[in-house]
Scaffold this active site. Structure first.
Site, short mmCIF file in Angstrom:
data_model
loop_
_atom_site.label_atom_id
_atom_site.label_comp_id
_atom_site.label_asym_id
_atom_site.label_seq_id
_atom_site.Cartn_x
_atom_site.Cartn_y
_atom_site.Cartn_z
N GLU A 174 -47.40 -2.63 -16.59
CA GLU A 174 -48.22 -1.74 -17.39
C GLU A 174 -47.33 -0.96 -18.35
O GLU A 174 -46.77 0.08 -17.97
CB GLU A 174 -48.97 -0.75 -16.49
CG GLU A 174 -49.95 -1.39 -15.53
CD GLU A 174 -51.06 -0.41 -15.13
OE1 GLU A 174 -52.22 -0.75 -15.39
OE2 GLU A 174 -50.76 0.67 -14.62
N LYS A 177 -58.98 5.69 -11.47
CA LYS A 177 -58.24 6.94 -11.68
C LYS A 177 -59.06 8.12 -11.14
O LYS A 177 -59.66 7.98 -10.08
CB LYS A 177 -57.84 7.08 -13.16
CG LYS A 177 -57.07 5.84 -13.64
CD LYS A 177 -56.39 6.02 -14.95
CE LYS A 177 -55.65 4.73 -15.33
NZ LYS A 177 -54.92 4.81 -16.58
N ASN A 233 -58.84 0.22 -11.68
CA ASN A 233 -58.28 1.50 -11.26
C ASN A 233 -59.15 2.60 -11.88
O ASN A 233 -59.05 2.86 -13.07
CB ASN A 233 -56.83 1.60 -11.73
CG ASN A 233 -56.23 2.97 -11.47
OD1 ASN A 233 -56.81 3.80 -10.76
ND2 ASN A 233 -55.06 3.23 -12.04
N HIS A 249 -47.73 3.88 -9.94
CA HIS A 249 -48.42 3.88 -11.23
C HIS A 249 -47.68 4.84 -12.17
O HIS A 249 -47.17 5.87 -11.73
CB HIS A 249 -49.88 4.31 -11.05
CG HIS A 249 -50.69 4.12 -12.30
ND1 HIS A 249 -50.62 5.00 -13.36
CD2 HIS A 249 -51.54 3.13 -12.66
CE1 HIS A 249 -51.43 4.54 -14.32
NE2 HIS A 249 -51.98 3.42 -13.93
N GLY A 258 -54.38 3.61 -21.80
CA GLY A 258 -55.32 4.61 -22.30
C GLY A 258 -55.21 4.88 -23.79
O GLY A 258 -55.77 5.85 -24.29
N SER A 263 -54.97 -0.93 -21.65
CA SER A 263 -56.02 -1.15 -22.65
C SER A 263 -56.63 -2.56 -22.59
O SER A 263 -56.97 -3.14 -23.63
CB SER A 263 -55.52 -0.84 -24.07
OG SER A 263 -55.15 0.53 -24.16
P1 13P Z 1 -56.36 1.64 -19.38
O1 13P Z 1 -57.01 0.32 -19.09
O2 13P Z 1 -57.37 2.77 -19.49
O3 13P Z 1 -55.42 1.56 -20.53
O4 13P Z 1 -55.48 2.01 -18.09
C1 13P Z 1 -54.62 1.07 -17.56
C2 13P Z 1 -54.12 1.54 -16.26
O5 13P Z 1 -53.35 2.49 -16.17
C3 13P Z 1 -54.58 0.83 -15.05
O6 13P Z 1 -53.85 1.21 -13.93
#
Ligand code: 13P
Length: 250
Positions: free
Chosen positions: A166, A11, A9, A94, A172, A212
């Site tokens: 998640e 983002k 993802n 999400h 993050g 993460s």
């Molecule tokens: P990170 O891997 O940056 O923690 O993000 C996870 C996420 O939200 C994937 O959709």
């Protein structure tokens, strides 16, 4: 046997030029790993990245869709539009959409149903905040998200949906759930799926972990019996690291 799915993802990253480079590198580095690999670029990049990955072993996804087929929904995109660009997957619910853009579980459920209607595989994201975990309500929160998110999904959809657990506190933050913490929730989700869609469907539905995930923790997480892949954020923006996560799923 569930084929592992490793999805990146992206983002709201990166630039078009960098995205093209990243997509080409992901195609090169993830060949023949025995897992399914998907990239999920931001809206303005989906077409360009699709031109690189569609027709290769790397699949294409979108980060969001609107439940309606078309109409006066400024700024939104319909599932059929993603299909036209070669996308096969779409994220629904999400935590960033839920928290920053006020998406309710009910609205997320409408998106999941629309994705199925439009021929996409929804990746329904669920997960608790740190406060909710500390209050001991993780299972209740996830249950509410599953009930509403899968309201229009039946056992016959089992091969056409994916769940992503998640935990919000792991996204993050660099602080992933431990393999044991993640496995416990994944097992709970599979149990819920078994009760509502039947044992056969529950065994077939893939449940990804996100939060993460990186090359250094992927093997242990992906080694858990109910973790069927990863939804990777930050670490999917670097091809070598992302490919290492995919390789760890073998
Ligand atoms: P990170 O891997 O940056 O923690 O993000 C996870 C996420 O939200 C994937 O959709």
């Amino acid at each position: 046997m569930r084929t592992k799915l490793i999805a990146g993802n992206w983002k709201m990253n990166p630039s078009l030029a960098k995205g093209r480079e990243l997509a080409r590198e992901v195609v090169e580095r993830t060949r023949g790993l025995g897992c399914e690999v998907v990239v999920i670029p931001p809206v303005p990049l989906v077409q360009a990245i699709g031109e690189i990955v569609v027709g290769t072993h790397v699949g294409l996804g979108a980060q969001n869709l609107h439940p309606e087929r078309s109409g006066a929904y400024t700024g939104e995109a319909a599932g059929s539009m993603w299909v036209e660009l070669g996308a096969r997957y779409v994220l629904c619910g999400h935590s960033e959409r839920r928290q920053l853009f006020g998406e309710t579980s009910r609205f997320v459920g409408a998106k999941v149903a629309a994705a199925r209607r439009d021929g996409l595989v929804p990746i329904l994201c669920v997960g608790e905040t740190l406060d909710e975990r500390e209050a001991g309500v993780t299972e209740a929160v996830v249950t509410e998200q599953l009930v509403a998110g899968l309201a229009d999904v039946g056992a016959a959809d089992a091969d056409g949906i994916v769940i992503a657990y998640e935990p919000v506190w792991a996204i993050g933050t660099g602080k992933n759930a431990t393999p044991e913490q993640a496995q416990a929730v994944h097992r709970f989700v599979r149990g819920w799926l078994g009760q509502h869609l039947g044992a056969d469907a529950a065994e077939r539905i893939r449940i990804l972990y996100g939060g993460s995930v990186k090359a250094s923790n992927a093997k242990e997480l992906l080694g858990q019996p109910d973790i069927d892949g990863a939804l990777v954020g930050g670490a999917s923006l670097e091809a070598a690291g992302f490919a290492a996560i995919a390789a760890a799923s073998a």
